[in-house]
Design a protein around this motif. Sequence first.
Motif, PDB file in Angstrom:
ATOM      1  N   ASP A 162       0.840  -1.203   0.000  1.00 28.23           N
ATOM      2  CA  ASP A 162       0.000   0.000   0.000  1.00 28.23           C
ATOM      3  C   ASP A 162       0.880   1.260   0.000  1.00 28.23           C
ATOM      4  OD1 ASP A 162       1.082  -0.321   2.485  1.00 28.23           O
ATOM      5  OD2 ASP A 162      -0.773   0.153   3.593  1.00 28.23           O
ATOM      6  N   TRP A 163       2.070   1.111  -0.509  1.00 22.78           N
ATOM      7  CA  TRP A 163       2.994   2.243  -0.521  1.00 22.78           C
ATOM      8  C   TRP A 163       2.997   2.928  -1.897  1.00 22.78           C
ATOM      9  CZ3 TRP A 163       7.425  -1.239   1.706  1.00 22.78           C
ATOM     10  CH2 TRP A 163       7.161  -1.499   3.049  1.00 22.78           C
ATOM     11  N   ILE A 164       3.433   4.203  -1.863  1.00 22.65           N
ATOM     12  CA  ILE A 164       3.533   5.020  -3.090  1.00 22.65           C
ATOM     13  C   ILE A 164       4.884   5.738  -3.082  1.00 22.65           C
ATOM     14  CG2 ILE A 164       2.562   6.917  -4.447  1.00 22.65           C
ATOM     15  CD1 ILE A 164      -0.107   6.407  -3.063  1.00 22.65           C
ATOM     16  N   ILE A 165       5.595   5.640  -4.161  1.00 25.60           N
ATOM     17  CA  ILE A 165       6.842   6.401  -4.317  1.00 25.60           C
ATOM     18  C   ILE A 165       6.503   7.751  -4.932  1.00 25.60           C
ATOM     19  CG2 ILE A 165       9.131   6.454  -5.360  1.00 25.60           C
ATOM     20  CD1 ILE A 165       8.796   4.330  -3.213  1.00 25.60           C
ATOM     21  N   ALA A 166       6.933   8.803  -4.280  1.00 25.67           N
ATOM     22  CA  ALA A 166       6.642  10.162  -4.749  1.00 25.67           C
ATOM     23  C   ALA A 166       7.927  10.845  -5.189  1.00 25.67           C
ATOM     24  CB  ALA A 166       5.979  10.973  -3.636  1.00 25.67           C
ATOM     25  N   ALA A 167       7.871  11.449  -6.382  1.00 26.02           N
ATOM     26  CA  ALA A 167       8.990  12.253  -6.877  1.00 26.02           C
ATOM     27  C   ALA A 167       8.678  13.710  -6.591  1.00 26.02           C
ATOM     28  CB  ALA A 167       9.196  12.025  -8.369  1.00 26.02           C
ATOM     29  N   HIS A 168       9.560  14.373  -5.836  1.00 23.02           N
ATOM     30  CA  HIS A 168       9.356  15.770  -5.448  1.00 23.02           C
ATOM     31  C   HIS A 168      10.240  16.685  -6.300  1.00 23.02           C
ATOM     32  CE1 HIS A 168       7.261  14.839  -1.528  1.00 23.02           C
ATOM     33  NE2 HIS A 168       7.862  13.666  -1.777  1.00 23.02           N
ATOM     34  N   ALA A 169       9.774  17.891  -6.489  1.00 20.69           N
ATOM     35  CA  ALA A 169      10.570  18.935  -7.152  1.00 20.69           C
ATOM     36  C   ALA A 169      10.602  20.148  -6.249  1.00 20.69           C
ATOM     37  CB  ALA A 169       9.970  19.301  -8.507  1.00 20.69           C
ATOM     38  N   ASN A 170      11.784  20.752  -6.120  1.00 21.35           N
ATOM     39  CA  ASN A 170      11.937  21.953  -5.308  1.00 21.35           C
ATOM     40  C   ASN A 170      11.524  23.145  -6.153  1.00 21.35           C
ATOM     41  OD1 ASN A 170      12.790  24.139  -3.745  1.00 21.35           O
ATOM     42  ND2 ASN A 170      14.472  22.952  -2.847  1.00 21.35           N
ATOM     43  N   VAL A 171      10.262  23.498  -6.064  1.00 20.37           N
ATOM     44  CA  VAL A 171       9.710  24.574  -6.889  1.00 20.37           C
ATOM     45  C   VAL A 171      10.400  25.904  -6.595  1.00 20.37           C
ATOM     46  CG1 VAL A 171       7.606  25.810  -7.508  1.00 20.37           C
ATOM     47  CG2 VAL A 171       7.506  23.364  -7.000  1.00 20.37           C
ATOM     48  N   ALA A 172      10.733  26.127  -5.307  1.00 21.55           N
ATOM     49  CA  ALA A 172      11.382  27.391  -4.935  1.00 21.55           C
ATOM     50  C   ALA A 172      12.729  27.529  -5.635  1.00 21.55           C
ATOM     51  CB  ALA A 172      11.559  27.462  -3.420  1.00 21.55           C
ATOM     52  N   ARG A 173      13.511  26.424  -5.648  1.00 21.04           N
ATOM     53  CA  ARG A 173      14.822  26.477  -6.288  1.00 21.04           C
ATOM     54  C   ARG A 173      14.697  26.623  -7.797  1.00 21.04           C
ATOM     55  NH1 ARG A 173      19.420  28.580  -6.726  1.00 21.04           N
ATOM     56  NH2 ARG A 173      20.993  27.274  -7.767  1.00 21.04           N
ATOM     57  N   ILE A 174      13.746  25.913  -8.371  1.00 20.68           N
ATOM     58  CA  ILE A 174      13.535  26.030  -9.825  1.00 20.68           C
ATOM     59  C   ILE A 174      13.121  27.449 -10.200  1.00 20.68           C
ATOM     60  CG2 ILE A 174      12.147  25.220 -11.762  1.00 20.68           C
ATOM     61  CD1 ILE A 174      11.981  22.519 -10.421  1.00 20.68           C
ATOM     62  N   HIS A 175      12.276  28.047  -9.345  1.00 24.31           N
ATOM     63  CA  HIS A 175      11.859  29.433  -9.579  1.00 24.31           C
ATOM     64  C   HIS A 175      13.070  30.363  -9.560  1.00 24.31           C
ATOM     65  CE1 HIS A 175       9.071  32.839  -9.555  1.00 24.31           C
ATOM     66  NE2 HIS A 175       9.879  33.391  -8.665  1.00 24.31           N
TER      67      HIS A 175
END
Length: 374
Positions: A163-176
């Motif tokens: 019942d697990w999910i792998i999530a890919a995160h992006a650092n929106v602040a750094r990309i901005h």
Amino acid sequence: MKKDNLYLFTLLAISLVVFLIGYFAMVYMEKESNYQVLQFQIDSGKREAQEIATLVSNQLSHGLSREVVIQNLQKSIEGSNLEKGFISMLDWSGTGICHPDPQEIGVKNRLEASYARPLGNAIHTTEFYELVTNFSHGGEKDAEANKTIGTEIIFLYPVKNSDWIIAAHANVARIHEQFEELKLNLLLIYLLASATISLLALVMVRFLGSYYEKALEIKNEKLAEEVLSLTKLNSDLYDLKNQLNKNVEKDSQNGLEEGTNKIKNRLLTYSKDKLISIRVDDIAFINTEFSLTTITCLDGQKHSSNSSLDELMNGLDPLYFFRANRQYIISVKGIYEIFKYGNNQLKIKLNPASSKTIIISKNKVSEFKKWLNY
């Protein structure tokens, strides 16, 4: 002063065109570059999430306990650089199980606000671009850690047999921030390139302008010389006509009597069936066409002659008559105006006008000028 104004307006026009084209090109390049960065971030996060999900699923299928699998994953991702994209594992309720920052374990993520819905589908590049460009550094604050939340889940991938999910995160602040840095760099390049192109264009315009100005000046000088030459020819023509009018009664004193030097004062011509004697002083020009010799007088009357141009020229005063070409003998009284024609040639306008254009060839121009200036 006019040249300075011309160069100024040229610089302004070139600068306006270059800056406008450069601006739209910069905006397009900035947006395309940002899209490529975001697409790379999405592809990278998606690939990493799928690989981690496969690894976790394999460990479970080989009989490892859930606790061991979680510990192994936590050890592998703990301390990852949060400045870029990173991976975490959640349960189906959105609560963090593994996270590079241990303080985020047990914290519930708002999956309903995620841009990666449904599972297995990554965020679209256009949505990601809007998310980054609309990001504000003065956003919401975490109550416990008192820090700005600047990351967003861009891809969710389920782990098989769990019942697990792998999530890919992006650092929106750094990309901005990267977008802002890219925009500033492109702006500086755009301004420098536009200014350089405008100045180089101005230099080229001035260089080419000066080159053609010199050529034009040389051409104007030659034209001025030709105008002076033609003016002098017409002036000599005027003086010669005056001299002719004054010396008509003195031909005998200058040794030009008929029968002495074979210079005739009158010519015998015919018109239809009449024989007519005309004064040489009244002749404007003589021409031959189809073996027919025609004598045209100053009053426009035309008479015929059985003599050839060579025979007539032998009896005419060379001071006042000139053999222009094989078809024409012209009188100084019949010349109305002289023009430059072609390359070192002259065109004679007669009065009365002749049926054909009379051209003094370049081989006879010098002789013609001496005749007028006798």
